[in-house]
Design a protein around this motif. Structure first.
Motif, PDB file in Angstrom:
ATOM      1  N   VAL A  44     -46.369  21.247 -23.622  1.00 10.45           N
ATOM      2  CA  VAL A  44     -47.487  21.969 -24.230  1.00 10.45           C
ATOM      3  C   VAL A  44     -48.386  20.995 -24.988  1.00 10.45           C
ATOM      4  O   VAL A  44     -49.617  21.068 -24.889  1.00 10.45           O
ATOM      5  CB  VAL A  44     -46.971  23.093 -25.161  1.00 10.45           C
ATOM      6  N   PHE A  45     -47.775  20.063 -25.724  1.00 12.54           N
ATOM      7  CA  PHE A  45     -48.565  19.082 -26.467  1.00 12.54           C
ATOM      8  C   PHE A  45     -49.464  18.284 -25.526  1.00 12.54           C
ATOM      9  O   PHE A  45     -50.646  18.098 -25.784  1.00 12.54           O
ATOM     10  CB  PHE A  45     -47.656  18.131 -27.259  1.00 12.54           C
ATOM     11  N   TRP A  46     -48.899  17.797 -24.409  1.00 10.76           N
ATOM     12  CA  TRP A  46     -49.688  16.958 -23.506  1.00 10.76           C
ATOM     13  C   TRP A  46     -50.744  17.757 -22.757  1.00 10.76           C
ATOM     14  O   TRP A  46     -51.826  17.228 -22.447  1.00 10.76           O
ATOM     15  CB  TRP A  46     -48.776  16.187 -22.559  1.00 10.76           C
ATOM     16  N   ILE A  47     -50.476  19.008 -22.469  1.00 10.90           N
ATOM     17  CA  ILE A  47     -51.533  19.856 -21.887  1.00 10.90           C
ATOM     18  C   ILE A  47     -52.675  19.969 -22.891  1.00 10.90           C
ATOM     19  O   ILE A  47     -53.847  19.806 -22.532  1.00 10.90           O
ATOM     20  CB  ILE A  47     -50.979  21.256 -21.529  1.00 10.90           C
ATOM     21  N   CYS A  48     -52.338  20.220 -24.144  1.00 14.61           N
ATOM     22  CA  CYS A  48     -53.362  20.340 -25.184  1.00 14.61           C
ATOM     23  C   CYS A  48     -54.109  19.021 -25.367  1.00 14.61           C
ATOM     24  O   CYS A  48     -55.330  19.010 -25.520  1.00 14.61           O
ATOM     25  CB  CYS A  48     -52.732  20.775 -26.510  1.00 14.61           C
ATOM     26  N   PHE A  49     -53.380  17.919 -25.315  1.00 18.94           N
ATOM     27  CA  PHE A  49     -54.019  16.615 -25.512  1.00 18.94           C
ATOM     28  C   PHE A  49     -54.995  16.307 -24.381  1.00 18.94           C
ATOM     29  O   PHE A  49     -56.041  15.702 -24.594  1.00 18.94           O
ATOM     30  CB  PHE A  49     -52.966  15.509 -25.630  1.00 18.94           C
ATOM     31  N   LYS A  50     -54.657  16.757 -23.186  1.00 14.91           N
ATOM     32  CA  LYS A  50     -55.549  16.557 -22.034  1.00 14.91           C
ATOM     33  C   LYS A  50     -56.917  17.186 -22.297  1.00 14.91           C
ATOM     34  O   LYS A  50     -57.945  16.632 -21.914  1.00 14.91           O
ATOM     35  CB  LYS A  50     -54.913  17.175 -20.787  1.00 14.91           C
ATOM     36  N   TYR A  51     -56.931  18.319 -22.963  1.00 15.81           N
ATOM     37  CA  TYR A  51     -58.181  19.032 -23.217  1.00 15.81           C
ATOM     38  C   TYR A  51     -58.794  18.716 -24.587  1.00 15.81           C
ATOM     39  O   TYR A  51     -60.002  18.554 -24.698  1.00 15.81           O
ATOM     40  CB  TYR A  51     -57.959  20.548 -23.123  1.00 15.81           C
ATOM     41  N   LEU A  52     -57.978  18.654 -25.612  1.00 16.50           N
ATOM     42  CA  LEU A  52     -58.493  18.587 -26.975  1.00 16.50           C
ATOM     43  C   LEU A  52     -58.647  17.160 -27.504  1.00 16.50           C
ATOM     44  O   LEU A  52     -59.479  16.914 -28.367  1.00 16.50           O
ATOM     45  CB  LEU A  52     -57.594  19.403 -27.919  1.00 16.50           C
ATOM     46  N   ARG A  53     -57.808  16.242 -27.053  1.00 18.75           N
ATOM     47  CA  ARG A  53     -57.909  14.811 -27.352  1.00 18.75           C
ATOM     48  C   ARG A  53     -57.690  14.396 -28.806  1.00 18.75           C
ATOM     49  O   ARG A  53     -57.930  13.261 -29.150  1.00 18.75           O
ATOM     50  CB  ARG A  53     -59.262  14.254 -26.895  1.00 18.75           C
ATOM     51  N   GLU A  54     -57.287  15.292 -29.668  1.00 18.64           N
ATOM     52  CA  GLU A  54     -57.006  14.931 -31.059  1.00 18.64           C
ATOM     53  C   GLU A  54     -55.572  15.351 -31.380  1.00 18.64           C
ATOM     54  O   GLU A  54     -55.224  16.528 -31.248  1.00 18.64           O
ATOM     55  CB  GLU A  54     -57.980  15.613 -32.013  1.00 18.64           C
ATOM     56  N   GLU A  55     -54.775  14.395 -31.830  1.00 24.75           N
ATOM     57  CA  GLU A  55     -53.345  14.637 -32.029  1.00 24.75           C
ATOM     58  C   GLU A  55     -53.071  15.787 -32.990  1.00 24.75           C
ATOM     59  O   GLU A  55     -52.258  16.666 -32.696  1.00 24.75           O
ATOM     60  CB  GLU A  55     -52.665  13.362 -32.528  1.00 24.75           C
ATOM     61  N   ALA A  61     -52.253  23.338 -32.167  1.00 27.41           N
ATOM     62  CA  ALA A  61     -52.272  24.203 -30.983  1.00 27.41           C
ATOM     63  C   ALA A  61     -50.861  24.547 -30.524  1.00 27.41           C
ATOM     64  O   ALA A  61     -50.591  25.685 -30.123  1.00 27.41           O
ATOM     65  CB  ALA A  61     -53.059  23.533 -29.853  1.00 27.41           C
ATOM     66  N   VAL A  62     -49.934  23.580 -30.594  1.00 25.82           N
ATOM     67  CA  VAL A  62     -48.546  23.838 -30.204  1.00 25.82           C
ATOM     68  C   VAL A  62     -47.965  24.956 -31.082  1.00 25.82           C
ATOM     69  O   VAL A  62     -47.281  25.856 -30.581  1.00 25.82           O
ATOM     70  CB  VAL A  62     -47.689  22.545 -30.289  1.00 25.82           C
ATOM     71  N   MET A  63     -48.248  24.900 -32.377  1.00 26.09           N
ATOM     72  CA  MET A  63     -47.778  25.948 -33.292  1.00 26.09           C
ATOM     73  C   MET A  63     -48.463  27.287 -33.001  1.00 26.09           C
ATOM     74  O   MET A  63     -47.823  28.336 -32.992  1.00 26.09           O
ATOM     75  CB  MET A  63     -48.047  25.554 -34.755  1.00 26.09           C
ATOM     76  N   GLN A  64     -49.791  27.254 -32.782  1.00 26.88           N
ATOM     77  CA  GLN A  64     -50.537  28.478 -32.508  1.00 26.88           C
ATOM     78  C   GLN A  64     -50.040  29.146 -31.226  1.00 26.88           C
ATOM     79  O   GLN A  64     -49.926  30.373 -31.160  1.00 26.88           O
ATOM     80  CB  GLN A  64     -52.034  28.174 -32.408  1.00 26.88           C
ATOM     81  N   LEU A  85     -46.085  29.499 -19.369  1.00 26.74           N
ATOM     82  CA  LEU A  85     -46.400  28.762 -20.591  1.00 26.74           C
ATOM     83  C   LEU A  85     -47.493  27.731 -20.333  1.00 26.74           C
ATOM     84  O   LEU A  85     -48.380  27.530 -21.160  1.00 26.74           O
ATOM     85  CB  LEU A  85     -45.138  28.091 -21.129  1.00 26.74           C
ATOM     86  N   HIS A  86     -47.433  27.085 -19.193  1.00 30.01           N
ATOM     87  CA  HIS A  86     -48.476  26.124 -18.818  1.00 30.01           C
ATOM     88  C   HIS A  86     -49.838  26.818 -18.806  1.00 30.01           C
ATOM     89  O   HIS A  86     -50.819  26.298 -19.349  1.00 30.01           O
ATOM     90  CB  HIS A  86     -48.154  25.509 -17.453  1.00 30.01           C
ATOM     91  N   SER A  87     -49.902  27.997 -18.201  1.00 30.16           N
ATOM     92  CA  SER A  87     -51.163  28.761 -18.154  1.00 30.16           C
ATOM     93  C   SER A  87     -51.614  29.182 -19.542  1.00 30.16           C
ATOM     94  O   SER A  87     -52.804  29.116 -19.858  1.00 30.16           O
ATOM     95  CB  SER A  87     -51.009  30.001 -17.276  1.00 30.16           C
ATOM     96  N   VAL A  88     -50.676  29.626 -20.367  1.00 29.97           N
ATOM     97  CA  VAL A  88     -51.014  30.044 -21.733  1.00 29.97           C
ATOM     98  C   VAL A  88     -51.606  28.863 -22.509  1.00 29.97           C
ATOM     99  O   VAL A  88     -52.621  28.990 -23.181  1.00 29.97           O
ATOM    100  CB  VAL A  88     -49.784  30.621 -22.468  1.00 29.97           C
ATOM    101  N   ALA A  89     -50.971  27.694 -22.390  1.00 35.98           N
ATOM    102  CA  ALA A  89     -51.443  26.503 -23.106  1.00 35.98           C
ATOM    103  C   ALA A  89     -52.831  26.091 -22.615  1.00 35.98           C
ATOM    104  O   ALA A  89     -53.729  25.810 -23.419  1.00 35.98           O
ATOM    105  CB  ALA A  89     -50.446  25.360 -22.937  1.00 35.98           C
TER     106      ALA A  89
END
Length: 194
Positions: A44-55, A61-64, A85-89
């Motif tokens: 989930v973290f790396w999916i978010c990082f792919k889009y959001l780019r800020e640690e 986002a992982v918590m949300q 979960l991938h789709s949700v993230a």
């Protein structure tokens, strides 16, 4: 990713995900959900990082997303937790980007220039353009396909929920989603965004 470790419960034997999901739906034990979510936190973290780019934004986002699961998994029956979960993230991140894009559009021109200067990553601009094309292509779909796709992918609703909400037959919902996906792909390819 130690900040969610406190959600873990003590599970003595490995329990299949489907059983854990069913148990969570029955009793709402957040520790059980934490144990189910924990192995996927890096993904989930790396999916978010792919889009959001800020640690830090990705950690938030992982918590949300976990907080979203607490309620969503009580309402939805999930057959494949990892892909769901991938789709949700992914959808969570796309919505964050869309909200920030709308917020940029509502600010003054100076604010927009500062924001654009702060965003130097070409991938974000490419993604933004793809989102615009996707929005345009969604609007070109027939209403039944557009509504079914939005409910399924953007709101993570299952076929049964979509049928109940729209009045469409379940078989038709599946067909609308399949045909809508195909039409979206054709539209996006013709716009050079697939």
């Amino acid at each position: 990713m130690k900040f969610l470790k406190f959600f873990q419960g003590k599970v003595s034997e490995p329990v299949p995900e489907a059983e854990r999901l069913a148990e969570y739906r029955r009793n709402g034990d957040v520790a059980l959900l934490g144990a189910l979510y924990e192995p996927y936190m890096d993904m989930v973290f790396w999916i978010c990082f792919k889009y959001l780019r800020e640690e830090e934004e990705c950690k938030d986002a992982v918590m949300q997303i976990f907080e979203k699961l607490v309620s969503d998994l009580k309402q939805h029956e999930v057959a494949n937790f990892k892909s769901w979960l991938h789709s949700v993230a992914r959808n969570h991140c796309l919505m964050k980007l869309r909200v920030s894009r709308v917020a940029i559009g509502q600010g003054s021109q100076d604010d927009q220039i500062q924001e654009l200067e702060a965003v130097s990553n070409d991938e974000v601009f490419t993604l933004d353009g793809q989102l615009d094309v996707l929005d345009g292509c969604l609007q070109k779909l027939v209403d039944e396909q557009r509504i079914s796709i939005e409910l399924f992918y953007l709101q993570n609703k299952c076929y049964r929920d979509i049928a109940g909400e729209t009045g469409f037959e379940i078989g038709k919902v599946k067909s609308y989603i399949q045909n809508g996906k195909r039409n979206l792909k054709i539209c996006m390819e013709s716009n050079g965004s697939y």
